[in-house]
Design a protein around this motif. Structure first.
Motif, PDB file in Angstrom:
ATOM      1  N   HIS A  48       0.804  -1.224   0.000  1.00  0.00           N
ATOM      2  CA  HIS A  48       0.000   0.000   0.000  1.00  0.00           C
ATOM      3  C   HIS A  48       0.836   1.273   0.000  1.00  0.00           C
ATOM      4  O   HIS A  48       0.306   2.363   0.200  1.00  0.00           O
ATOM      5  CB  HIS A  48      -0.934   0.009   1.214  1.00  0.00           C
ATOM      6  CG  HIS A  48      -1.940  -1.088   1.196  1.00  0.00           C
ATOM      7  ND1 HIS A  48      -2.828  -1.284   0.157  1.00  0.00           N
ATOM      8  CD2 HIS A  48      -2.200  -2.077   2.084  1.00  0.00           C
ATOM      9  CE1 HIS A  48      -3.585  -2.331   0.412  1.00  0.00           C
ATOM     10  NE2 HIS A  48      -3.218  -2.844   1.582  1.00  0.00           N
ATOM     11  N   LYS A  49       2.143   1.122  -0.192  1.00  0.00           N
ATOM     12  CA  LYS A  49       3.062   2.272  -0.237  1.00  0.00           C
ATOM     13  C   LYS A  49       3.063   3.083   1.060  1.00  0.00           C
ATOM     14  O   LYS A  49       3.092   4.299   1.050  1.00  0.00           O
ATOM     15  CB  LYS A  49       2.731   3.193  -1.413  1.00  0.00           C
ATOM     16  CG  LYS A  49       2.597   2.513  -2.753  1.00  0.00           C
ATOM     17  CD  LYS A  49       3.928   2.454  -3.448  1.00  0.00           C
ATOM     18  CE  LYS A  49       3.785   2.000  -4.886  1.00  0.00           C
ATOM     19  NZ  LYS A  49       3.891   0.588  -5.084  1.00  0.00           N
ATOM     20  N   CYS A  50       3.013   2.407   2.181  1.00  0.00           N
ATOM     21  CA  CYS A  50       3.035   3.055   3.501  1.00  0.00           C
ATOM     22  C   CYS A  50       4.318   2.706   4.245  1.00  0.00           C
ATOM     23  O   CYS A  50       4.310   2.509   5.459  1.00  0.00           O
ATOM     24  CB  CYS A  50       1.842   2.586   4.334  1.00  0.00           C
ATOM     25  SG  CYS A  50       0.263   3.013   3.670  1.00  0.00           S
ATOM     26  N   LEU A  51       5.426   2.616   3.520  1.00  0.00           N
ATOM     27  CA  LEU A  51       6.655   2.107   4.110  1.00  0.00           C
ATOM     28  C   LEU A  51       7.849   2.984   3.741  1.00  0.00           C
ATOM     29  O   LEU A  51       7.979   3.402   2.608  1.00  0.00           O
ATOM     30  CB  LEU A  51       6.897   0.685   3.593  1.00  0.00           C
ATOM     31  CG  LEU A  51       7.853  -0.202   4.338  1.00  0.00           C
ATOM     32  CD1 LEU A  51       7.316  -0.547   5.703  1.00  0.00           C
ATOM     33  CD2 LEU A  51       8.095  -1.475   3.566  1.00  0.00           C
ATOM     34  N   LYS A  52       8.683   3.252   4.735  1.00  0.00           N
ATOM     35  CA  LYS A  52       9.965   3.936   4.513  1.00  0.00           C
ATOM     36  C   LYS A  52      11.052   2.922   4.822  1.00  0.00           C
ATOM     37  O   LYS A  52      11.083   2.348   5.908  1.00  0.00           O
ATOM     38  CB  LYS A  52      10.115   5.153   5.430  1.00  0.00           C
ATOM     39  CG  LYS A  52       9.111   6.242   5.172  1.00  0.00           C
ATOM     40  CD  LYS A  52       9.417   6.951   3.885  1.00  0.00           C
ATOM     41  CE  LYS A  52       8.434   8.071   3.657  1.00  0.00           C
ATOM     42  NZ  LYS A  52       8.660   8.748   2.390  1.00  0.00           N
ATOM     43  N   THR A  82       2.206   7.580   1.677  1.00  0.00           N
ATOM     44  CA  THR A  82       2.957   8.780   1.328  1.00  0.00           C
ATOM     45  C   THR A  82       2.342   9.486   0.121  1.00  0.00           C
ATOM     46  O   THR A  82       2.284  10.704   0.079  1.00  0.00           O
ATOM     47  CB  THR A  82       4.427   8.441   1.011  1.00  0.00           C
ATOM     48  OG1 THR A  82       4.460   7.366   0.079  1.00  0.00           O
ATOM     49  CG2 THR A  82       5.169   8.065   2.262  1.00  0.00           C
ATOM     50  N   LYS A  83       1.901   8.719  -0.852  1.00  0.00           N
ATOM     51  CA  LYS A  83       1.292   9.303  -2.051  1.00  0.00           C
ATOM     52  C   LYS A  83      -0.054   8.638  -2.289  1.00  0.00           C
ATOM     53  O   LYS A  83      -0.223   7.445  -2.091  1.00  0.00           O
ATOM     54  CB  LYS A  83       2.174   9.066  -3.277  1.00  0.00           C
ATOM     55  CG  LYS A  83       3.499   9.784  -3.205  1.00  0.00           C
ATOM     56  CD  LYS A  83       4.330   9.465  -4.419  1.00  0.00           C
ATOM     57  CE  LYS A  83       5.686  10.132  -4.289  1.00  0.00           C
ATOM     58  NZ  LYS A  83       6.607   9.695  -5.345  1.00  0.00           N
ATOM     59  N   GLY A  84      -1.023   9.440  -2.737  1.00  0.00           N
ATOM     60  CA  GLY A  84      -2.341   8.880  -3.044  1.00  0.00           C
ATOM     61  C   GLY A  84      -3.152   8.607  -1.800  1.00  0.00           C
ATOM     62  O   GLY A  84      -2.772   8.954  -0.688  1.00  0.00           O
TER      63      GLY A  84
END
Length: 157
Positions: free
Chosen positions: A49-53, A126-128
């Motif tokens: 889900h693109k919630c990772l650094k 981070t995005k969307g």
């Protein structure tokens, strides 16, 4: 398909023992098998889900910018000086953190081929935007893991 042979089982046990032997002395609170598996599964979902650094540099930058989440740190990092400042930053920013035994497993869960020292699972992408049901599911998993981590930390002191 059958079960593993005895040689494979002993080889796998030896591998697990070596992983636990390579853990640094400051790796506390260290997640047990069950919590480690649950945490890595959560990291995998967050990566989708693109919630990772990923990585020390990105994690430190995110913490300093005030992003909140769960910090997952690998316990078998060498040299240890690379990550010694991350738990301190997490404590100052009120971010829960936990160590997992293996940087290899952390990299696999984070969907990267390169080994990863630490990741920060953000509460928001981070995005969307995520759909509300996906957001709720991610928050529920986050709250369960943070609860387990705080329980582990409280038993430490």
């Amino acid at each position: 398909m059958g079960s593993d042979s005895e040689a494979e089982k002993t080889q796998q046990k030896e591998k697990e023992r070596k992983k636990m032997f390579a853990i640094s002395p400051i790796a506390k609170p260290l997640a047990g098998k069950k919590l480690s598996k649950k945490t890595l599964k959560f990291v995998r979902k967050a990566a989708e889900h693109k919630c990772l650094k990923r990585g020390v540099k990105e994690v430190v930058k995110s913490i300093r910018r005030g992003h909140k989440g769960l910090c997952v740190i690998a316990g078998n990092i060498s040299p240890i000086d690379v990550i010694t400042h991350v738990p301190i930053l997490c404590e100052e920013a009120d971010i829960p953190y936990v160590y997992v035994p293996s940087k290899e497993d952390l990299a696999t869960a984070g969907s990267t081929k390169r080994l990863t020292c630490c990741v920060l699972v953000l509460t928001k992408p981070t995005k969307g935007e995520l759909s509300p049901e996906e957001q709720e599911k991610l928050k529920a998993d986050y709250s369960h893991i943070v609860e387990d981590v705080s329980e582990l930390t409280s038993s430490m002191f």
